[in-house]
Design a protein around this motif. Structure first.
Motif, mmCIF file in Angstrom:
data_model
loop_
_atom_site.group_PDB
_atom_site.id
_atom_site.type_symbol
_atom_site.label_atom_id
_atom_site.label_comp_id
_atom_site.label_asym_id
_atom_site.label_seq_id
_atom_site.Cartn_x
_atom_site.Cartn_y
_atom_site.Cartn_z
ATOM 1 N N GLN A 15 -27.663 -0.389 88.885
ATOM 2 C CA GLN A 15 -26.320 -0.137 88.362
ATOM 3 C C GLN A 15 -25.738 1.157 88.928
ATOM 4 N N LEU A 16 -26.586 2.156 89.153
ATOM 5 C CA LEU A 16 -26.085 3.403 89.747
ATOM 6 C C LEU A 16 -25.632 3.184 91.183
ATOM 7 N N ARG A 104 -31.485 0.868 77.788
ATOM 8 C CA ARG A 104 -30.145 0.708 77.224
ATOM 9 C C ARG A 104 -29.074 1.059 78.257
ATOM 10 N N LEU A 105 -29.319 2.071 79.065
ATOM 11 C CA LEU A 105 -28.352 2.503 80.065
ATOM 12 C C LEU A 105 -28.104 1.411 81.097
ATOM 13 N N ALA A 106 -29.166 0.760 81.554
ATOM 14 C CA ALA A 106 -29.012 -0.293 82.557
ATOM 15 C C ALA A 106 -28.132 -1.423 82.019
ATOM 16 N N LEU A 107 -28.371 -1.848 80.783
ATOM 17 C CA LEU A 107 -27.579 -2.929 80.187
ATOM 18 C C LEU A 107 -26.129 -2.499 79.985
ATOM 19 N N LEU A 108 -25.935 -1.272 79.550
ATOM 20 C CA LEU A 108 -24.597 -0.778 79.249
ATOM 21 C C LEU A 108 -23.752 -0.654 80.510
ATOM 22 N N LEU A 109 -24.323 -0.067 81.559
ATOM 23 C CA LEU A 109 -23.574 0.066 82.808
ATOM 24 C C LEU A 109 -23.239 -1.296 83.402
ATOM 25 N N ALA A 110 -24.182 -2.230 83.326
ATOM 26 C CA ALA A 110 -23.908 -3.580 83.833
ATOM 27 C C ALA A 110 -22.745 -4.213 83.075
ATOM 28 N N GLU A 111 -22.738 -4.050 81.764
ATOM 29 C CA GLU A 111 -21.654 -4.599 80.943
ATOM 30 C C GLU A 111 -20.299 -4.029 81.353
ATOM 31 N N VAL A 112 -20.232 -2.729 81.519
ATOM 32 C CA VAL A 112 -18.955 -2.088 81.835
ATOM 33 C C VAL A 112 -18.520 -2.400 83.265
ATOM 34 N N LEU A 113 -19.450 -2.343 84.205
ATOM 35 C CA LEU A 113 -19.099 -2.631 85.601
ATOM 36 C C LEU A 113 -18.656 -4.076 85.769
ATOM 37 N N ASP A 114 -19.297 -4.997 85.089
ATOM 38 C CA ASP A 114 -18.887 -6.407 85.161
ATOM 39 C C ASP A 114 -17.487 -6.595 84.570
#
Length: 429
Positions: A15-16, A104-114
């Motif tokens: 995600q980064l 949690r960070l990986a899931l959250l960033l994926a959600e926002v970027l998508d």
């Protein structure tokens, strides 16, 4: 302007990598994109606990650190978002007191970027959207939110009804973004900076500030009046001074005697006073004087005039670290090291004024060694004149110094500060 982040977690790094590929078209200003992104995510910024929103050129991060420590000393659960990170991206999002987990960070960033893939959001807009999403989902008593850049057009300025706002010290920085010519705005540079910072003022929310020169003060007064924000300015509505008893604070509700901060530097006493004033001028959360005192003692803010511990990078030598990179930071460092000689190891971004630190520190510099800022364009030694020499990295710079009793100051960039902390095994937690 692009940021950089790395993670040992493959899921986070994926995600980064997506985050690092984002860019902002030159000239794009405004809150349209962040608002559209947040709308797709259910407008989490409207469901936050009471928010303390802090702007400023210097000291806003330290003020946030004091605020968080004071609130937590009162038993409150506190969400915090600050920038930039020093070592791990996770440092930007602290959820109910703890750094966000990699999972949690990986899931959250994926959600926002998508959600925002077609909106072309910036690195910081995605970060703020992710933070607000998590803060809206996890119960807490308060949020501490640091402005990223400026205030008026900063992605954090989607907060509609903060418990209180603050403006810390003002100085000239980020000129490319904050001094862009625009009709109807102040032309004097520091007044324009004040105008941009005061853009966070909101109707009914107290705006707590230091005192400033006449031009910037007038801009802040105008902004507060236009927004309908009650203004509490130092020297008029609250007062702070230092003597043998400690930090003496006074406002309309009475006087407090608070301890001096554990954080090094006279400027940190100023930032602690601003945090206390911010809490004293709001009515949504109770924080006792005893908790304020404990918070001042407990607050930590890595990379800001930090005396490094003995470690694999610095050994047992006296080495100080500061991420300051503008003239205000240079003046602060010059005051702290006045009358001392030191070895300066400096790494500065190419976009920064190379004299902003070397000029104020000139009387203290015994040797000047220039190092790269990892993953960024930086000023080479030739920029700093004949006295400056260059080293490939901080470790080589330290090894090249005379074996004397003089302290070492590593300064010029928070990105460099983060690398130094990583190499010395002092990773912020």
């Amino acid at each position: 302007m692009r940021d950089f982040a790395r993670s040992d977690s493959p899921a986070v790094q994926r995600q980064l990598d997506r985050l690092g590929a984002l860019s902002v078209p030159d000239g794009r200003l405004g809150l349209t994109t962040i608002r559209a992104l947040l709308a797709r995510l259910g407008d989490p910024q409207l469901r936050l606990p009471p928010v303390f929103h802090v702007a400023g050129t210097n000291g806003k991060g330290s003020t946030c650190a004091f605020l968080r420590a004071m609130l937590e000393a009162s038993g409150h659960r506190v969400h915090t978002t600050t920038s930039p990170h020093l070592v791990r991206y996770n440092e930007r999002i602290r959820v109910a007191g703890a750094l966000i987990s990699d999972e949690r960070l990986a899931l959250l960033l994926a959600e926002v970027l998508d959600a925002g893939e077609d909106l072309a959001p910036s690195f910081f807009e995605v970060t703020m959207a992710a933070a607000f999403c998590e803060f809206a989902r996890v119960p807490a008593d308060a949020c501490v939110v640091e402005v990223g850049l400026g205030g008026r057009f900063d992605a954090t300025n989607v907060i509609t009804q903060p418990a209180a706002c603050a403006i810390a010290a003002l100085g000239i920085d980020h000129e490319r973004f904050l001094l862009v010519p625009e009709e109807g705005v102040p032309t004097e540079p520091l007044s324009r900076i004040a105008f941009e910072k005061a853009g966070i003022a909101k109707s009914g929310s107290p705006l707590v500030t230091f005192s400033y020169p006449e031009g910037p003060s007038l801009e802040i007064e105008r902004a507060a009046h236009a927004a309908g924000a009650p203004l509490a300015m130092r020297g008029r509505d609250w007062h702070a001074s230092v003597n043998v008893s400690g930090l003496n604070y006074q406002d309309r509700d009475g006087a407090l005697v608070l301890p001096l901060p554990t954080l090094t530097g006279a400027h940190q006493t100023e930032n602690a006073a601003l945090a206390a004033a911010l809490l004293r001028h709001q009515d949504q959360i109770t924080v006792t004087p005893e908790a304020m005192a404990q918070g001042i003692r407990d607050a930590r803010w890595p990379g800001r005039l930090q005396l490094l511990a003995p470690g694999p990078l610095v050994g047992d030598r006296e080495v100080w670290l500061d991420g300051g990179h503008n003239a205000s930071a240079g003046a602060m460092l010059a005051g702290h090291f006045a009358g001392q000689r030191l070895h300066l190891i400096l790494g500065m971004l190419e976009a920064k004024d190379p004299a902003s630190l070397t000029a104020p520190l000139a009387k203290s510099i015994a040797t000047l060694t220039i190092v790269p800022v990892p993953s960024h364009d930086w000023h080479p030694a030739s920029t700093f004149g004949e006295r400056a020499r260059e080293a490939g990295d901080v470790a080589n710079a330290l090894a090249s110094l005379p074996d004397d009793s003089l302290p070492v100051l590593i300064a010029g960039s928070l990105y460099l500060a983060g690398e130094v902390l990583r190499l010395n095994n002092e990773i912020p937690g």
